[in-house]
Design an enzyme around this catalytic site. Sequence first.
Site, PDB file in Angstrom:
ATOM      1  N   HIS A 467      14.982   3.293 -19.240  1.00  0.00           N
ATOM      2  CA  HIS A 467      13.735   4.248 -19.618  1.00  0.00           C
ATOM      3  C   HIS A 467      12.333   3.662 -20.031  1.00  0.00           C
ATOM      4  CE1 HIS A 467      17.865   5.337 -21.680  1.00  0.00           C
ATOM      5  NE2 HIS A 467      17.619   6.081 -20.545  1.00  0.00           N
ATOM      6  N   GLY A 500       7.343  10.943 -18.960  1.00  0.00           N
ATOM      7  CA  GLY A 500       7.729   9.849 -19.868  1.00  0.00           C
ATOM      8  C   GLY A 500       6.465   8.922 -20.035  1.00  0.00           C
TER       9      GLY A 500
END
Length: 539
Positions: A467, A500
């Site tokens: 992530h 993101g």
Amino acid sequence: MPDVDVAVIGSGFGGSVAALRLSEKGYRVRVIEAGRRFEDDDFAKTSWDVRRYLWAPGIGCHGVQRIHRLPHVMILAGAGVGGGSLNYANTLYEPGAAFFADPQWPADVRWQDELSPHYATAKRMLGVVEHYPHTGPVERIMRGAAADLGVEDSFRKAPVGVFLGMPGVTVPDPYFDGAGPARTGCTLCGNCMVGCRVGAKNTLMKNYLALAERQGAIIEPMRTVTDVREHPSGGFVVTTQRSGAWFRRDRRTLHAEQVVFAAGTWGTQQLLHRMRASDALPALSGALGRLTRTNSEALDGAVAARVPESAGLADGVAITTSFHVDERTHVENVRYGPGSNLMGALATVLVPGDRGLLRRFGAVVGRVLRHPIRQLRLASLHRWSERGIIALVMQTADNSLTLSLRRRFGRRVLTSAQGHGEPNPTHLPQAHAAVEAIARRMQAETGVRSEARGSWPEVFGIPLTAHFLGGAVISDCPEQGVIDAYHRVWGYPGLHIVDGSAVPANPGVNPSLTITALAERALAHWPERGDRDTRPAQR
């Protein structure tokens, strides 16, 4: 006249929202995706089918799994039409209040309240099942480990984006009144992260992108964006070439009135850094690259020396449970399906992280010399996915990296340095405690000797993250970030970032739902095509 109204670079969680919502508002949308397009049968059967699993187009690998490395982190990311949804673990948590309390968020918005309806929309679109309904040995092991650590009250079943239905049974679209594709019930094969060949996983090609194409959006796969710059008559020129080409790159240009960057944190940051360095977009904020986050992650695990009989450790969707070791440390179990053992090559002895490189490496060698047969069995890739549990550990800790460009072999490449806040961790003591508890419970559950495991990158002081976030973050002003509260790039209001890289803090949970909700909010503020834009002008 521009060729399109909006060029969307990337087709992951942010790009797919942009494609659908802007098409619904009447814009002519072109989505440019570096990866290939997959039908269900196109995915690799196991991770050993490297050409269809790994992304390395220069050598003919056109799969779903990207791997990037920086001095301070190794990154696992997605590739293909649908971006990270193709190989993520379909886990869709909403972060807690600590995430929204970070001071980087623009101050004039109550973000948790503001995003609440957009989280609800994202959950509906992604087909979230709030609590995974099945219980097997892994779920019992995780609950037991949580109890042993004194945190059983934090144990929960994961929210997952999977069509469970009747296993293997195909039915008409159950989500969008028949407007989406037919779906097949999950068979619990465990290979969500290799690519769902069943058709049960709610990838973006099953919702946002499928609906966007019905609205007229065009998706162009296997095209890599190499340049974005202002057009003399207004809008922007987007230059693309064939992904991975050594020769015959087939360079093309596209004139777009507006551009949405949604190539993921790695792709968007790399492109923006190059555009600023080449003076294609010279007014980009000096904050570019700052507050790059890894979700303060570690990937460790536990493995048995042999396959426990009828244990079923590989049966289920990729992630099914979680618990909190402490108020800022979140642990999830992760699995690959039978046969998908390639990623086991990253695993090794779990070593104390508070030592220098030589002592960490020496600890590995010492363990192997003391117990060579046992370590050989534990390190074997034979049926690795059926012998172990991966632990994905995430934190809301305020640590970050700063990314910039450096020259390497005549090319500009991304590099990293420690950034704002605490140092980005090379190991997590909480992760070690969790996997040791998981290993003890696994041995008790299966009756087979089990051991906690770390990773080779961690031995060398380089953590793993699935992530990778931030670096082009939302902010009150261009001195503090790259985009404003409406995701417009400071200094270039016709450029937008909805992936993101816009996320300003470590959420401490899987970020896909948050990226989707942020994109839903940003796109909700766009006017209908031809209407007046009511968003406030940038200061």
